[in-house]
Design an enzyme around this catalytic site. Sequence first.
Site, PDB file in Angstrom:
ATOM      1  N   THR A 123      34.140  23.565  76.456  1.00 58.31           N
ATOM      2  CA  THR A 123      33.982  22.540  75.419  1.00 58.31           C
ATOM      3  C   THR A 123      33.881  21.156  76.052  1.00 58.31           C
ATOM      4  OG1 THR A 123      35.162  21.400  73.596  1.00 58.31           O
ATOM      5  CG2 THR A 123      36.508  22.530  75.214  1.00 58.31           C
ATOM      6  N   ASP A 124      33.229  20.247  75.357  1.00 55.27           N
ATOM      7  CA  ASP A 124      33.162  18.870  75.858  1.00 55.27           C
ATOM      8  C   ASP A 124      34.513  18.168  75.769  1.00 55.27           C
ATOM      9  OD1 ASP A 124      33.236  18.579  73.073  1.00 55.27           O
ATOM     10  OD2 ASP A 124      31.871  16.880  73.063  1.00 55.27           O
ATOM     11  N   GLU A 125      35.473  18.762  75.065  1.00 54.51           N
ATOM     12  CA  GLU A 125      36.820  18.196  74.989  1.00 54.51           C
ATOM     13  C   GLU A 125      37.448  18.055  76.373  1.00 54.51           C
ATOM     14  OE1 GLU A 125      38.896  17.217  72.503  1.00 54.51           O
ATOM     15  OE2 GLU A 125      37.913  17.863  70.656  1.00 54.51           O
ATOM     16  N   TYR A 147      45.045  21.420  73.549  1.00 51.43           N
ATOM     17  CA  TYR A 147      43.861  22.279  73.416  1.00 51.43           C
ATOM     18  C   TYR A 147      42.863  21.985  74.520  1.00 51.43           C
ATOM     19  CZ  TYR A 147      39.089  23.342  72.019  1.00 51.43           C
ATOM     20  OH  TYR A 147      37.771  23.742  72.029  1.00 51.43           O
ATOM     21  N   LYS A 151      41.646  24.433  77.652  1.00 53.36           N
ATOM     22  CA  LYS A 151      40.238  24.787  77.883  1.00 53.36           C
ATOM     23  C   LYS A 151      39.774  24.327  79.264  1.00 53.36           C
ATOM     24  CE  LYS A 151      37.610  26.452  75.475  1.00 53.36           C
ATOM     25  NZ  LYS A 151      37.193  27.870  75.318  1.00 53.36           N
TER      26      LYS A 151
END
Length: 335
Positions: A123-125, A147, A151
């Site tokens: 994810t770009d997170e 989160y 990731k």
Amino acid sequence: MKSVLVTGGAGFIGSNFVHHLLEKHDYSVTILDKLTYAGNMDNLKDVIEDERVTFVKGDVCDPAAVGDCVREADCVVHFAAETHVDRSILDAGVFVQTDVFGTFVMLEAARKRGISKFLHISTDEVYGEAGAGPSKETDPLMPKSPYAASKAGADRLAYSYYVTYGVPVVITRCTNNYGPYQHPEKLIPLFVTNAMKDKELPVYGTGENTRDWINVRDHCEVLDTLMHKDGLEGEVFNVGSGVEKSVLDIAGSILAELDKPESLLKHVEDRKGHVVRHAVSTSKIRERLGWEPRSSFKDGMKATIQWYLDNEWWWSKVKDKKFEDYYQALHGKAE
């Protein structure tokens, strides 16, 4: 390729990808899903009886269940994860367990099996703040929530299995998805379903935080392309549409489409560690694969809103008492 294992295939993006695979290819598809609150068999209602589909209720943290599924697969597409930032702030432990340890179990099984492709959905997170320019694949990972950190750990663990063991891993870091079957804890389905019932739309802080938004069908197309492209092992690819919208932009488009008043907007206390801007550079995947998103944001949003209008039977079951209790605990306090 004959057989694909999709972990988390009863979730939002996973179920859309299963639909895509069955439409585009004649593969056998095994779905491994624990069926937590975010896993929903209704997402697979129209494909579960397909003779090409095998559903296994199981946990990616369970080596026995994972081993049985991987044994028959040529390719693994690993979606399974806890995904909601808000929930990670309330209970970080389950995110570390599923997202990091579960990925370890998957990678170990893939290593032992000698899998031909392991597509890891990150994810770009993981980048944290995009800052002045969109995040590039070579940028440092600076996650700002449990989160995102979980990731990031899984992302780098997957890469390490390529470097150390030669597991043919390809990693994608995608921006915010929208489309059918998305759990109504997430921004767009929450706002759509609340507005439909004339309920308030909770906006964190000023509502000016921005994200890149991509139609889930475009995301599925990218993953399909990466599955079938050789020579990409060990690489990371950002995936996004290049369309950035703030929370207030999203809310405004939903209210306008549903002909609802702006008085439904309710500013609430800002999220802890709230990222101001997520955006990624997609020049690498566009140059290497010649990929371009097909959906315009306007058309994609219109179709998504219509899907929720047409499928109240689906989301009304998801927004049950347990969900409402969680929602009230999270959004009950106004600024």
